[in-house]
Design a protein around this motif. Structure first.
Motif, PDB file in Angstrom:
ATOM      1  N   VAL A   1       0.859  -1.189   0.000  1.00 48.73           N
ATOM      2  CA  VAL A   1       0.000   0.000   0.000  1.00 48.73           C
ATOM      3  C   VAL A   1       0.894   1.238   0.000  1.00 48.73           C
ATOM      4  N   ASP A   2       0.316   2.388  -0.340  1.00 44.34           N
ATOM      5  CA  ASP A   2       1.098   3.625  -0.335  1.00 44.34           C
ATOM      6  C   ASP A   2       1.371   4.088   1.098  1.00 44.34           C
ATOM      7  N   ALA A   3       2.047   5.219   1.225  1.00 45.49           N
ATOM      8  CA  ALA A   3       2.461   5.719   2.544  1.00 45.49           C
ATOM      9  C   ALA A   3       1.291   6.104   3.447  1.00 45.49           C
ATOM     10  N   THR A   4       0.102   6.307   2.878  1.00 46.44           N
ATOM     11  CA  THR A   4      -1.066   6.611   3.700  1.00 46.44           C
ATOM     12  C   THR A   4      -1.715   5.335   4.232  1.00 46.44           C
ATOM     13  N   GLY A   5      -1.367   4.197   3.635  1.00 43.78           N
ATOM     14  CA  GLY A   5      -1.958   2.923   4.037  1.00 43.78           C
ATOM     15  C   GLY A   5      -3.354   2.710   3.495  1.00 43.78           C
ATOM     16  N   SER A   6      -3.747   3.506   2.495  1.00 45.82           N
ATOM     17  CA  SER A   6      -5.116   3.412   2.003  1.00 45.82           C
ATOM     18  C   SER A   6      -5.252   3.202   0.502  1.00 45.82           C
ATOM     19  N   ILE A   7      -4.142   3.231  -0.245  1.00 46.68           N
ATOM     20  CA  ILE A   7      -4.194   3.023  -1.689  1.00 46.68           C
ATOM     21  C   ILE A   7      -3.273   1.864  -2.060  1.00 46.68           C
ATOM     22  N   THR A   8      -3.825   0.916  -2.821  1.00 49.29           N
ATOM     23  CA  THR A   8      -3.055  -0.250  -3.236  1.00 49.29           C
ATOM     24  C   THR A   8      -1.854   0.139  -4.080  1.00 49.29           C
ATOM     25  N   ALA A   9      -0.719  -0.422  -3.739  1.00 49.01           N
ATOM     26  CA  ALA A   9       0.514  -0.298  -4.523  1.00 49.01           C
ATOM     27  C   ALA A   9       1.204  -1.655  -4.445  1.00 49.01           C
ATOM     28  N   GLY A  10       0.445  -2.715  -4.674  1.00 50.41           N
ATOM     29  CA  GLY A  10       0.839  -4.089  -4.372  1.00 50.41           C
ATOM     30  C   GLY A  10       2.110  -4.583  -5.030  1.00 50.41           C
ATOM     31  N   ASN A  11       2.657  -5.605  -4.440  1.00 48.93           N
ATOM     32  CA  ASN A  11       3.831  -6.292  -4.953  1.00 48.93           C
ATOM     33  C   ASN A  11       3.389  -7.485  -5.791  1.00 48.93           C
ATOM     34  N   GLN A  12       4.209  -7.898  -6.727  1.00 47.92           N
ATOM     35  CA  GLN A  12       3.866  -9.024  -7.588  1.00 47.92           C
ATOM     36  C   GLN A  12       3.919 -10.360  -6.856  1.00 47.92           C
ATOM     37  N   GLY A  13       4.758 -10.471  -5.857  1.00 46.73           N
ATOM     38  CA  GLY A  13       4.864 -11.698  -5.074  1.00 46.73           C
ATOM     39  C   GLY A  13       4.203 -11.550  -3.723  1.00 46.73           C
ATOM     40  N   ASP A  14       4.818 -12.139  -2.689  1.00 45.75           N
ATOM     41  CA  ASP A  14       4.313 -12.056  -1.320  1.00 45.75           C
ATOM     42  C   ASP A  14       4.569 -10.669  -0.742  1.00 45.75           C
ATOM     43  N   GLY A  15       3.743 -10.286   0.237  1.00 44.37           N
ATOM     44  CA  GLY A  15       4.019  -9.059   0.967  1.00 44.37           C
ATOM     45  C   GLY A  15       5.278  -9.207   1.803  1.00 44.37           C
ATOM     46  N   VAL A  16       5.352 -10.280   2.590  1.00 44.30           N
ATOM     47  CA  VAL A  16       6.533 -10.611   3.394  1.00 44.30           C
ATOM     48  C   VAL A  16       6.813 -12.095   3.205  1.00 44.30           C
ATOM     49  N   LEU A  17       8.043 -12.442   2.878  1.00 41.38           N
ATOM     50  CA  LEU A  17       8.467 -13.835   2.718  1.00 41.38           C
ATOM     51  C   LEU A  17       9.631 -14.095   3.668  1.00 41.38           C
ATOM     52  N   VAL A  18       9.469 -15.088   4.547  1.00 41.34           N
ATOM     53  CA  VAL A  18      10.518 -15.483   5.490  1.00 41.34           C
ATOM     54  C   VAL A  18      10.899 -16.917   5.155  1.00 41.34           C
ATOM     55  N   VAL A  19      12.182 -17.163   4.847  1.00 40.42           N
ATOM     56  CA  VAL A  19      12.644 -18.478   4.429  1.00 40.42           C
ATOM     57  C   VAL A  19      13.675 -18.999   5.428  1.00 40.42           C
ATOM     58  N   ASP A  20      13.408 -20.177   6.008  1.00 34.95           N
ATOM     59  CA  ASP A  20      14.358 -20.861   6.899  1.00 34.95           C
ATOM     60  C   ASP A  20      14.925 -19.945   7.989  1.00 34.95           C
ATOM     61  N   SER A  21      14.073 -19.167   8.623  1.00 35.37           N
ATOM     62  CA  SER A  21      14.529 -18.225   9.628  1.00 35.37           C
ATOM     63  C   SER A  21      13.643 -18.340  10.877  1.00 35.37           C
ATOM     64  N   PRO A  22      14.219 -18.692  12.029  1.00 36.12           N
ATOM     65  CA  PRO A  22      13.431 -18.876  13.257  1.00 36.12           C
ATOM     66  C   PRO A  22      13.357 -17.616  14.114  1.00 36.12           C
ATOM     67  N   GLY A  23      12.331 -17.590  14.997  1.00 35.22           N
ATOM     68  CA  GLY A  23      12.253 -16.595  16.054  1.00 35.22           C
ATOM     69  C   GLY A  23      11.961 -15.176  15.607  1.00 35.22           C
ATOM     70  N   ASN A  24      11.304 -15.002  14.475  1.00 34.38           N
ATOM     71  CA  ASN A  24      11.005 -13.665  13.974  1.00 34.38           C
ATOM     72  C   ASN A  24       9.670 -13.163  14.513  1.00 34.38           C
ATOM     73  N   THR A  25       9.533 -11.850  14.614  1.00 38.63           N
ATOM     74  CA  THR A  25       8.286 -11.226  15.032  1.00 38.63           C
ATOM     75  C   THR A  25       7.822 -10.300  13.915  1.00 38.63           C
ATOM     76  N   ILE A  26       6.597 -10.539  13.435  1.00 42.94           N
ATOM     77  CA  ILE A  26       5.988  -9.690  12.422  1.00 42.94           C
ATOM     78  C   ILE A  26       4.809  -8.991  13.085  1.00 42.94           C
ATOM     79  N   GLY A  27       4.930  -7.685  13.316  1.00 38.72           N
ATOM     80  CA  GLY A  27       3.895  -6.924  14.013  1.00 38.72           C
ATOM     81  C   GLY A  27       4.171  -6.864  15.496  1.00 38.72           C
ATOM     82  N   GLY A  28       3.108  -6.780  16.268  1.00 33.98           N
ATOM     83  CA  GLY A  28       3.218  -6.700  17.715  1.00 33.98           C
ATOM     84  C   GLY A  28       1.914  -6.186  18.292  1.00 33.98           C
ATOM     85  N   SER A  29       1.907  -5.889  19.572  1.00 31.68           N
ATOM     86  CA  SER A  29       0.703  -5.395  20.239  1.00 31.68           C
ATOM     87  C   SER A  29       0.578  -3.893  20.037  1.00 31.68           C
TER      88      SER A  29
END
Length: 170
Positions: free
Chosen positions: A12-40
């Motif tokens: 999405v754009d910098a306002t978070g309200s207009i699509t500016a999508g990626n051709q693949g995944d938004g976030v791709l994590v490969v063979d990596s443990p203990g990651n945090t995506i987001g939070g409270s």
């Protein structure tokens, strides 16, 4: 491993309200443990929408012990705009909202909408999928779990194309 991705606008754009999508995944994590995506809280939340692949995808044997918490996937920054129109948020992902493989991972407190596949797909052992809201999946299940010794609780699933919650014991 042990990376943190938080307070980002992905697909999405910098306002978070207009699509500016990626051709693949938004976030791709490969063979990596203990990651945090987001939070409270809003300051830790990622807004991930408009991508052609999965919103979030974790793959590989080492992708264990990850946490996905408090993100907006397939919706705008306000958490209310699910309309599919030109120049606004469109279908969140071409596949699953969250696709997670890896033992001991947690998916908590996310809002996942407009997935063309499963809202949340989790595979592995000792997984926790709790307090998520999954709305309007168009391709498959709201939540699909493949594995053993896992906990699915306090989720809300509305308007899934197939099952609200589906599980397969491996």
């Amino acid at each position: 491993g042990n990376n943190v991705i938080r307070d980002d606008f992905i697909g999405v754009d910098a306002t978070g309200s207009i699509t500016a999508g990626n051709q693949g995944d938004g976030v791709l994590v490969v063979d990596s443990p203990g990651n945090t995506i987001g939070g409270s809280g809003a300051g830790a939340r990622n807004v991930i929408s408009g991508n052609n692949g999965n919103g979030l995808e974790f793959i590989g044997r080492e992708a264990s012990g990850n946490e996905v918490r408090g993100n907006f996937i397939g919706i705008d920054v306000t958490g209310t705009n699910m309309k599919v129109e030109q120049n606004t948020i469109s279908d969140s992902v071409g596949n699953d909202g969250i696709a997670l493989s890896g033992d001991g991972s947690k998916v908590d407190e996310n809002l996942v909408t407009n997935s063309a596949g499963n809202g949340i797909e989790a595979s592995g052992l000792n997984l926790q999928v709790s307090d998520n809201r999954v709305l309007h999946t168009t391709g498959n299940d709201g939540i699909a779990l493949f594995g053993n010794n896992s906990k699915i609780d306090a989720n809300t699933v509305v308007s899934a194309a197939n099952d609200g919650i589906a599980g397969v014991v491996e």
